[in-house]
Write a protein that holds these residues in place. Structure first.
Motif, PDB file in Angstrom:
ATOM      1  N   PRO A   1     -15.191   3.296  -0.150  1.00  0.00           N
ATOM      2  CA  PRO A   1     -14.489   3.983  -1.246  1.00  0.00           C
ATOM      3  C   PRO A   1     -12.976   4.047  -1.003  1.00  0.00           C
ATOM      4  N   CYS A   2     -12.242   4.102  -2.096  1.00  0.00           N
ATOM      5  CA  CYS A   2     -10.776   4.230  -2.006  1.00  0.00           C
ATOM      6  C   CYS A   2     -10.434   5.642  -2.462  1.00  0.00           C
ATOM      7  N   VAL A   3     -10.568   6.594  -1.546  1.00  0.00           N
ATOM      8  CA  VAL A   3     -10.392   8.002  -1.918  1.00  0.00           C
ATOM      9  C   VAL A   3      -9.316   8.621  -1.043  1.00  0.00           C
ATOM     10  N   LEU A   4      -8.332   9.222  -1.703  1.00  0.00           N
ATOM     11  CA  LEU A   4      -7.306   9.947  -0.967  1.00  0.00           C
ATOM     12  C   LEU A   4      -7.614  11.433  -1.104  1.00  0.00           C
ATOM     13  N   SER A   5      -8.160  12.018  -0.032  1.00  0.00           N
ATOM     14  CA  SER A   5      -8.474  13.455  -0.035  1.00  0.00           C
ATOM     15  C   SER A   5      -7.314  14.185   0.637  1.00  0.00           C
ATOM     16  N   ASP A   6      -7.479  15.492   0.883  1.00  0.00           N
ATOM     17  CA  ASP A   6      -6.424  16.235   1.574  1.00  0.00           C
ATOM     18  C   ASP A   6      -6.446  15.975   3.090  1.00  0.00           C
ATOM     19  N   SER A   7      -7.518  15.353   3.590  1.00  0.00           N
ATOM     20  CA  SER A   7      -7.640  15.100   5.032  1.00  0.00           C
ATOM     21  C   SER A   7      -6.616  14.057   5.491  1.00  0.00           C
ATOM     22  N   PRO A   8      -6.275  14.089   6.779  1.00  0.00           N
ATOM     23  CA  PRO A   8      -5.381  13.041   7.301  1.00  0.00           C
ATOM     24  C   PRO A   8      -5.983  11.653   7.041  1.00  0.00           C
ATOM     25  N   THR A   9      -5.224  10.813   6.360  1.00  0.00           N
ATOM     26  CA  THR A   9      -5.747   9.495   5.942  1.00  0.00           C
ATOM     27  C   THR A   9      -4.743   8.406   6.252  1.00  0.00           C
ATOM     28  N   TRP A  10      -5.230   7.369   6.920  1.00  0.00           N
ATOM     29  CA  TRP A  10      -4.403   6.195   7.231  1.00  0.00           C
ATOM     30  C   TRP A  10      -4.632   5.165   6.119  1.00  0.00           C
ATOM     31  N   ILE A  11      -3.533   4.708   5.522  1.00  0.00           N
ATOM     32  CA  ILE A  11      -3.620   3.768   4.390  1.00  0.00           C
ATOM     33  C   ILE A  11      -3.049   2.434   4.880  1.00  0.00           C
ATOM     34  N   ILE A  12      -3.953   1.442   4.993  1.00  0.00           N
ATOM     35  CA  ILE A  12      -3.615   0.245   5.783  1.00  0.00           C
ATOM     36  C   ILE A  12      -3.687  -1.040   4.958  1.00  0.00           C
ATOM     37  N   ASP A  13      -2.620  -1.811   5.015  1.00  0.00           N
ATOM     38  CA  ASP A  13      -2.675  -3.195   4.543  1.00  0.00           C
ATOM     39  C   ASP A  13      -2.435  -4.076   5.773  1.00  0.00           C
ATOM     40  N   PRO A  14      -3.482  -4.770   6.256  1.00  0.00           N
ATOM     41  CA  PRO A  14      -3.327  -5.523   7.510  1.00  0.00           C
ATOM     42  C   PRO A  14      -2.342  -6.677   7.385  1.00  0.00           C
ATOM     43  N   ILE A  15      -2.336  -7.341   6.210  1.00  0.00           N
ATOM     44  CA  ILE A  15      -1.316  -8.372   5.955  1.00  0.00           C
ATOM     45  C   ILE A  15      -0.864  -8.182   4.513  1.00  0.00           C
ATOM     46  N   ASP A  16       0.293  -7.612   4.317  1.00  0.00           N
ATOM     47  CA  ASP A  16       0.840  -7.547   2.966  1.00  0.00           C
ATOM     48  C   ASP A  16       1.662  -8.812   2.777  1.00  0.00           C
ATOM     49  N   GLY A  17       1.177  -9.635   1.831  1.00  0.00           N
ATOM     50  CA  GLY A  17       1.759 -10.964   1.672  1.00  0.00           C
ATOM     51  C   GLY A  17       0.767 -12.000   2.178  1.00  0.00           C
ATOM     52  N   THR A  18      -0.498 -11.811   1.828  1.00  0.00           N
ATOM     53  CA  THR A  18      -1.520 -12.754   2.321  1.00  0.00           C
ATOM     54  C   THR A  18      -1.271 -14.170   1.793  1.00  0.00           C
ATOM     55  N   THR A  19      -0.821 -14.278   0.540  1.00  0.00           N
ATOM     56  CA  THR A  19      -0.546 -15.624   0.003  1.00  0.00           C
ATOM     57  C   THR A  19       0.585 -16.276   0.801  1.00  0.00           C
ATOM     58  N   ASN A  20       1.600 -15.494   1.132  1.00  0.00           N
ATOM     59  CA  ASN A  20       2.663 -16.021   2.011  1.00  0.00           C
ATOM     60  C   ASN A  20       2.069 -16.480   3.338  1.00  0.00           C
ATOM     61  N   PHE A  21       1.207 -15.639   3.904  1.00  0.00           N
ATOM     62  CA  PHE A  21       0.583 -15.950   5.198  1.00  0.00           C
ATOM     63  C   PHE A  21      -0.162 -17.285   5.126  1.00  0.00           C
ATOM     64  N   VAL A  22      -0.933 -17.458   4.051  1.00  0.00           N
ATOM     65  CA  VAL A  22      -1.721 -18.694   3.899  1.00  0.00           C
ATOM     66  C   VAL A  22      -0.800 -19.919   3.880  1.00  0.00           C
ATOM     67  N   HIS A  23       0.374 -19.764   3.268  1.00  0.00           N
ATOM     68  CA  HIS A  23       1.298 -20.891   3.132  1.00  0.00           C
ATOM     69  C   HIS A  23       2.375 -20.912   4.224  1.00  0.00           C
ATOM     70  N   ALA A  24       2.253 -19.984   5.183  1.00  0.00           N
ATOM     71  CA  ALA A  24       3.273 -19.853   6.238  1.00  0.00           C
ATOM     72  C   ALA A  24       4.670 -19.618   5.661  1.00  0.00           C
ATOM     73  N   PHE A  25       4.703 -18.969   4.499  1.00  0.00           N
ATOM     74  CA  PHE A  25       5.979 -18.525   3.906  1.00  0.00           C
ATOM     75  C   PHE A  25       6.350 -17.250   4.663  1.00  0.00           C
ATOM     76  N   PRO A  26       7.513 -17.226   5.307  1.00  0.00           N
ATOM     77  CA  PRO A  26       7.675 -16.302   6.439  1.00  0.00           C
ATOM     78  C   PRO A  26       8.000 -14.841   6.113  1.00  0.00           C
ATOM     79  N   PHE A  27       7.324 -14.275   5.113  1.00  0.00           N
ATOM     80  CA  PHE A  27       7.488 -12.841   4.839  1.00  0.00           C
ATOM     81  C   PHE A  27       6.114 -12.206   4.731  1.00  0.00           C
ATOM     82  N   VAL A  28       5.669 -11.633   5.817  1.00  0.00           N
ATOM     83  CA  VAL A  28       4.368 -10.958   5.859  1.00  0.00           C
ATOM     84  C   VAL A  28       4.571  -9.653   6.636  1.00  0.00           C
ATOM     85  N   ALA A  29       3.817  -8.638   6.230  1.00  0.00           N
ATOM     86  CA  ALA A  29       4.028  -7.334   6.872  1.00  0.00           C
ATOM     87  C   ALA A  29       2.707  -6.640   7.130  1.00  0.00           C
ATOM     88  N   ILE A  30       2.720  -5.853   8.177  1.00  0.00           N
ATOM     89  CA  ILE A  30       1.621  -4.926   8.460  1.00  0.00           C
ATOM     90  C   ILE A  30       2.106  -3.582   7.919  1.00  0.00           C
TER      91      ILE A  30
END
Ligand code: LIP
Length: 277
Positions: free
Chosen positions: A78-107
């Motif tokens: 589930p994608c639920v933001l409650s009041d509890s401490p929650t870590w919101i994670i994108d492991p690779i933001d810019g996956t299409t860039n990553f696939v093409h080795a276009f050099p802008f990718v972020a954690i």
């Protein structure tokens, strides 16, 4: 008083750096591509591996905390933001860039309590830029303070945006209408790094005056939203209302003046919310 979340933030920075090493290593090898919501919504084993690496390492230190992770949600969590401490994670933001080795990718790692982002970490690993922000304590890149641009004239602004991964012709038409309206304001230029988080860090760094997009997800923007606001920027919905990280729409800009000019130019459309069950 000591910051109760300093330890968690230090951990986020350390694990983002470790994740960045994995992503940069993978950029030098083969990257098998799979698809998610559409043929251009891409995912790789590295996205999944990096998300697991981050979640496991956080769980060991903070076993009661919750998670919203891009690939976990794709796998049915589930994608639920409650009041509890929650870590919101994108492991690779810019996956299409990553696939093409276009050099802008972020954690991207955001941490929220009571639905408010407390700290944000965006590691642009190819550039080796570690962006961080702690609520009320400013935004930084590799330890140097960030400040948004002071330019208030939209005609002298640079605007970042993306085309997203929806190839429905009506949606693409609306995206192009907005783009046309903005180009004809006119603005100095329009750019896109291919990563929402990096685009927002460019706003925080003062390199572009604004970034907007419809189609992003909470994990793309949670961490960077705090980096922008702590650098003195403004966050708004594309229709001029309050920003809602689950609504999949955002304007992040240096000022209210520029944001309001963009609101008038953007043709807004609705998307299924991230937290819609
Ligand atoms: C992507 C973004 C990209 C945006 C897409 C998508 P992913 O994230 O950062 O800039 O246009 O809407 O959300 O899938 O690479 O994590």
């Amino acid at each position: 008083m000591a910051d109760p979340w300093q330890n968690a933030m230090d951990h986020a920075v350390a694990v983002a750096r470790k994740a960045g090493e994995v992503v940069c290593d993978a950029l030098r090898g083969d990257r098998a591509v799979m698809t998610k919501s559409s043929v251009v919504d891409l995912v790789t084993q590295t996205d999944q591996k990096v998300e697991q690496l981050i979640i496991q390492s956080v769980k060991e230190k903070f076993p009661t905390h919750r998670f919203i992770g891009e690939e976990s949600v794709a796998a049915g969590e589930p994608c639920v933001l409650s009041d509890s401490p929650t870590w919101i994670i994108d492991p690779i933001d810019g996956t299409t860039n990553f696939v093409h080795a276009f050099p802008f990718v972020a954690i991207s790692i955001g941490f929220a309590i009571n639905k408010q982002v407390e700290f944000g970490v965006v590691f642009s690993c190819v550039e080796d830029k570690m962006f961080t922000a702690r609520r009320g304590k400013g935004a930084f890149c590799n330890g140097e303070p960030l400040q948004v641009s002071r330019q208030e004239a939209v005609e002298q602004a640079m605007v970042a945006t993306e085309f997203g991964s929806d190839r429905d012709a009506d949606v693409v038409d609306k995206i192009f209408q907005s783009l046309r309206n903005i180009l004809c304001l006119p603005v100095h230029g329009v750019r896109g790094a291919g990563s929402a988080a990096i685009n927002m860090c460019l706003v925080a760094s003062g390199c572009v005056e604004a970034y907007y997009e419809m189609g992003i997800h909470v994990w793309d923007v949670a961490a960077a939203s705090l980096i922008v606001s702590e650098a003195g920027g403004v966050l708004m919905d594309v229709d001029g209302g309050d920003v809602d990280l689950m609504s999949r729409r955002i304007i992040a800009a240096n000022s209210k003046t520029i944001t309001e000019r963009l609101v008038k130019a953007i043709v807004p459309f609705s998307l299924p919310r991230d937290d819609a069950t």
